[in-house]
Design a protein around this motif. Sequence first.
Motif, PDB file in Angstrom:
ATOM      1  N   THR A 167       0.830  -1.191   0.000  1.00 61.67           N
ATOM      2  CA  THR A 167       0.000   0.000   0.000  1.00 61.67           C
ATOM      3  C   THR A 167       0.873   1.254   0.000  1.00 61.67           C
ATOM      4  OG1 THR A 167      -1.671  -1.205   1.233  1.00 61.67           O
ATOM      5  CG2 THR A 167      -1.859   1.189   1.209  1.00 61.67           C
ATOM      6  N   ASP A 168       0.445   2.245  -0.758  1.00 62.35           N
ATOM      7  CA  ASP A 168       1.207   3.489  -0.810  1.00 62.35           C
ATOM      8  C   ASP A 168       1.293   4.129   0.569  1.00 62.35           C
ATOM      9  OD1 ASP A 168      -0.211   4.440  -4.015  1.00 62.35           O
ATOM     10  OD2 ASP A 168       1.549   3.197  -3.506  1.00 62.35           O
ATOM     11  N   ALA A 169       2.381   4.848   0.798  1.00 64.29           N
ATOM     12  CA  ALA A 169       2.593   5.475   2.099  1.00 64.29           C
ATOM     13  C   ALA A 169       1.520   6.508   2.405  1.00 64.29           C
ATOM     14  CB  ALA A 169       3.976   6.128   2.146  1.00 64.29           C
ATOM     15  N   GLY A 170       0.917   7.088   1.373  1.00 62.52           N
ATOM     16  CA  GLY A 170      -0.093   8.101   1.603  1.00 62.52           C
ATOM     17  C   GLY A 170      -1.474   7.554   1.883  1.00 62.52           C
ATOM     18  N   ASP A 171      -1.667   6.255   1.800  1.00 59.68           N
ATOM     19  CA  ASP A 171      -2.966   5.652   2.057  1.00 59.68           C
ATOM     20  C   ASP A 171      -3.300   5.764   3.533  1.00 59.68           C
ATOM     21  OD1 ASP A 171      -5.274   4.235   2.037  1.00 59.68           O
ATOM     22  OD2 ASP A 171      -4.372   2.291   1.559  1.00 59.68           O
ATOM     23  N   ASP A 172      -4.505   6.297   3.851  1.00 54.39           N
ATOM     24  CA  ASP A 172      -4.869   6.483   5.247  1.00 54.39           C
ATOM     25  C   ASP A 172      -5.731   5.346   5.772  1.00 54.39           C
ATOM     26  OD1 ASP A 172      -7.163   6.946   3.854  1.00 54.39           O
ATOM     27  OD2 ASP A 172      -7.573   8.921   4.723  1.00 54.39           O
ATOM     28  N   THR A 173      -5.766   4.211   5.103  1.00 57.15           N
ATOM     29  CA  THR A 173      -6.514   3.060   5.585  1.00 57.15           C
ATOM     30  C   THR A 173      -5.827   2.481   6.822  1.00 57.15           C
ATOM     31  OG1 THR A 173      -7.173   2.525   3.331  1.00 57.15           O
ATOM     32  CG2 THR A 173      -7.435   0.793   4.988  1.00 57.15           C
ATOM     33  N   PRO A 174      -6.562   2.295   7.941  1.00 60.26           N
ATOM     34  CA  PRO A 174      -5.924   1.738   9.138  1.00 60.26           C
ATOM     35  C   PRO A 174      -5.352   0.354   8.855  1.00 60.26           C
ATOM     36  CG  PRO A 174      -8.089   2.649   9.642  1.00 60.26           C
ATOM     37  CD  PRO A 174      -7.967   2.644   8.163  1.00 60.26           C
ATOM     38  N   LYS A 175      -4.163   0.085   9.358  1.00 62.52           N
ATOM     39  CA  LYS A 175      -3.511  -1.205   9.183  1.00 62.52           C
ATOM     40  C   LYS A 175      -3.831  -2.088  10.380  1.00 62.52           C
ATOM     41  CE  LYS A 175      -1.565   0.517   5.512  1.00 62.52           C
ATOM     42  NZ  LYS A 175      -1.959   1.913   5.672  1.00 62.52           N
ATOM     43  N   ALA A 176      -4.100  -3.360  10.122  1.00 59.74           N
ATOM     44  CA  ALA A 176      -4.491  -4.286  11.180  1.00 59.74           C
ATOM     45  C   ALA A 176      -3.599  -5.511  11.147  1.00 59.74           C
ATOM     46  CB  ALA A 176      -5.951  -4.694  11.008  1.00 59.74           C
ATOM     47  N   ASP A 177      -3.360  -6.060  12.319  1.00 57.78           N
ATOM     48  CA  ASP A 177      -2.620  -7.313  12.465  1.00 57.78           C
ATOM     49  C   ASP A 177      -3.480  -8.223  13.331  1.00 57.78           C
ATOM     50  OD1 ASP A 177      -0.773  -9.312  12.508  1.00 57.78           O
ATOM     51  OD2 ASP A 177       0.514  -8.376  14.006  1.00 57.78           O
ATOM     52  N   LEU A 178      -3.981  -9.306  12.758  1.00 58.82           N
ATOM     53  CA  LEU A 178      -4.878 -10.226  13.444  1.00 58.82           C
ATOM     54  C   LEU A 178      -4.167 -11.556  13.642  1.00 58.82           C
ATOM     55  CD1 LEU A 178      -7.765 -10.814  14.507  1.00 58.82           C
ATOM     56  CD2 LEU A 178      -8.341 -11.557  12.180  1.00 58.82           C
ATOM     57  N   ARG A 179      -4.230 -12.090  14.868  1.00 57.65           N
ATOM     58  CA  ARG A 179      -3.529 -13.331  15.188  1.00 57.65           C
ATOM     59  C   ARG A 179      -4.456 -14.295  15.925  1.00 57.65           C
ATOM     60  NH1 ARG A 179       2.289 -12.875  15.789  1.00 57.65           N
ATOM     61  NH2 ARG A 179       3.017 -10.885  14.941  1.00 57.65           N
ATOM     62  N   PHE A 180      -4.377 -15.560  15.553  1.00 59.00           N
ATOM     63  CA  PHE A 180      -5.072 -16.633  16.251  1.00 59.00           C
ATOM     64  C   PHE A 180      -4.010 -17.548  16.860  1.00 59.00           C
ATOM     65  CE2 PHE A 180      -7.980 -15.086  13.062  1.00 59.00           C
ATOM     66  CZ  PHE A 180      -9.206 -15.055  13.719  1.00 59.00           C
ATOM     67  N   LYS A 181      -4.116 -17.798  18.186  1.00 60.05           N
ATOM     68  CA  LYS A 181      -3.047 -18.471  18.905  1.00 60.05           C
ATOM     69  C   LYS A 181      -3.534 -19.759  19.570  1.00 60.05           C
ATOM     70  CE  LYS A 181      -2.124 -15.340  21.873  1.00 60.05           C
ATOM     71  NZ  LYS A 181      -1.408 -14.633  22.965  1.00 60.05           N
ATOM     72  N   ALA A 182      -2.605 -20.691  19.743  1.00 59.74           N
ATOM     73  CA  ALA A 182      -2.792 -21.866  20.589  1.00 59.74           C
ATOM     74  C   ALA A 182      -1.939 -21.685  21.838  1.00 59.74           C
ATOM     75  CB  ALA A 182      -2.396 -23.141  19.855  1.00 59.74           C
ATOM     76  N   ILE A 183      -2.444 -22.150  22.979  1.00 61.79           N
ATOM     77  CA  ILE A 183      -1.778 -21.936  24.256  1.00 61.79           C
ATOM     78  C   ILE A 183      -1.594 -23.273  24.971  1.00 61.79           C
ATOM     79  CG2 ILE A 183      -1.961 -20.858  26.539  1.00 61.79           C
ATOM     80  CD1 ILE A 183      -3.654 -18.661  25.264  1.00 61.79           C
ATOM     81  N   GLY A 184      -0.377 -23.508  25.435  1.00 61.37           N
ATOM     82  CA  GLY A 184      -0.093 -24.600  26.357  1.00 61.37           C
ATOM     83  C   GLY A 184       0.322 -24.001  27.689  1.00 61.37           C
ATOM     84  N   ALA A 185      -0.230 -24.505  28.805  1.00 61.00           N
ATOM     85  CA  ALA A 185      -0.008 -23.871  30.101  1.00 61.00           C
ATOM     86  C   ALA A 185       0.222 -24.910  31.196  1.00 61.00           C
ATOM     87  CB  ALA A 185      -1.198 -22.985  30.478  1.00 61.00           C
ATOM     88  N   LEU A 221      -5.773  -8.575  18.157  1.00 61.42           N
ATOM     89  CA  LEU A 221      -5.958  -7.641  17.056  1.00 61.42           C
ATOM     90  C   LEU A 221      -5.228  -6.356  17.386  1.00 61.42           C
ATOM     91  CD1 LEU A 221      -7.286  -6.713  14.398  1.00 61.42           C
ATOM     92  CD2 LEU A 221      -9.261  -5.984  15.764  1.00 61.42           C
ATOM     93  N   ASP A 222      -4.278  -5.961  16.520  1.00 61.66           N
ATOM     94  CA  ASP A 222      -3.535  -4.711  16.670  1.00 61.66           C
ATOM     95  C   ASP A 222      -3.937  -3.755  15.554  1.00 61.66           C
ATOM     96  OD1 ASP A 222      -2.184  -5.842  18.803  1.00 61.66           O
ATOM     97  OD2 ASP A 222      -0.517  -6.533  17.565  1.00 61.66           O
ATOM     98  N   LEU A 223      -4.293  -2.525  15.916  1.00 62.91           N
ATOM     99  CA  LEU A 223      -4.643  -1.487  14.953  1.00 62.91           C
ATOM    100  C   LEU A 223      -3.585  -0.395  14.989  1.00 62.91           C
ATOM    101  CD1 LEU A 223      -8.495  -1.107  15.575  1.00 62.91           C
ATOM    102  CD2 LEU A 223      -7.345  -2.438  13.789  1.00 62.91           C
ATOM    103  N   ASP A 224      -2.986  -0.123  13.840  1.00 62.11           N
ATOM    104  CA  ASP A 224      -1.950   0.906  13.730  1.00 62.11           C
ATOM    105  C   ASP A 224      -2.629   2.257  13.554  1.00 62.11           C
ATOM    106  OD1 ASP A 224       0.203   2.485  13.256  1.00 62.11           O
ATOM    107  OD2 ASP A 224       0.877   1.470  11.435  1.00 62.11           O
ATOM    108  N   LEU A 225      -2.520   3.115  14.576  1.00 61.92           N
ATOM    109  CA  LEU A 225      -3.150   4.437  14.543  1.00 61.92           C
ATOM    110  C   LEU A 225      -2.131   5.569  14.483  1.00 61.92           C
ATOM    111  CD1 LEU A 225      -5.925   3.886  17.248  1.00 61.92           C
ATOM    112  CD2 LEU A 225      -6.078   3.560  14.770  1.00 61.92           C
ATOM    113  N   LYS A 226      -0.881   5.241  14.226  1.00 59.08           N
ATOM    114  CA  LYS A 226       0.156   6.270  14.204  1.00 59.08           C
ATOM    115  C   LYS A 226      -0.137   7.297  13.104  1.00 59.08           C
ATOM    116  CE  LYS A 226       5.171   6.768  14.344  1.00 59.08           C
ATOM    117  NZ  LYS A 226       6.477   6.062  14.292  1.00 59.08           N
ATOM    118  N   GLY A 227      -0.132   8.563  13.478  1.00 54.83           N
ATOM    119  CA  GLY A 227      -0.430   9.626  12.532  1.00 54.83           C
ATOM    120  C   GLY A 227      -1.913   9.912  12.390  1.00 54.83           C
TER     121      GLY A 227
END
Length: 303
Positions: A167-185, A221-227
């Motif tokens: 995506t171009d640097a000028g695009d103002d669409t929020p960037k998201a990082d979504l993760r699904f995890k398995a846990i051993g405890a 879920l991480d949302l990049d809101l920088k700027g």
Amino acid sequence: MHFTRKWARALAVASALAPACVAFGQEVTEPPAVPAPAPVGDFQITVAPALWLSRVRGNTTFGGPNFTVDDELGLNAYEGSINGEVSVGWGEFYEAMLTGWYFSTDASLAATAAGSFGNATIAIGDRLSNSFSAASVGGEFDVTLWQPFADQVTPWSARIPSLAAATDAGDDTPKADLRFKAIGAVRWYGASLTVDDQTSATSGSWTLNAVMPGIGGGIELDLDLKGRTPWVDTLSFEASGAIGSNFTNEQYFTFIRAGITANFTPSVGVSLGYRLEDFKLNDNSATFDGGVQGLFIGADIKF
């Protein structure tokens, strides 16, 4: 001799002007850049101390009838407790965590139920002084199984440049990082309860503990809101849980945690959320079946 020198000078001039002539006559196309391989992720340490506003709810027996800890024994107050995590992440998919908490409360009241509790002989109306404490320490190993918006979707898939990376640097669409995890405890749980009947001058107390393995899962879920916002770089949402047992005396545990973290810088954030620690402890003479739960506020510090 003069003829040769003239032609040599002419050839030198022609060589110097050739690139300019080509640029004037047609557009020069540079070969496409080959994307460099993504670097292997470094180790990252996260420390997350928290103040947990929590209360106990549950049932207990100790050689007599069942007593409701938060009702008949009066141990129903919200208390400021300690809760914390230290985690180490490496690469994009793996994280190990050490987690722990401690809770305690006490109460004085007139007995509303009769019966025996260990050596305590309780009659209705007796003056009781009761105290309860619980704690847990555990380790977790988290594996991200799927991150659909990343260059590498799973630990076993190839790395492919994602749409977000192109995506171009000028695009103002929020960037998201979504993760699904398995846990051993693996968790250790311990609890203590004392019932002191001041009217009959008798008391009873038990201390129980157990170590139990478990499995679970979670989503982040991480949302990049920088700027886009003046103070917050990213917003992080998390919900996860696990269940486990040592298959002894029906002992088990369940934990649920959910929260939101506002990261003011890549290294510092503030978290708000809810945590439930539910467990059953039983040594054949005494039983506790309940848990500690409540809201928390804490810091999130990365190194």
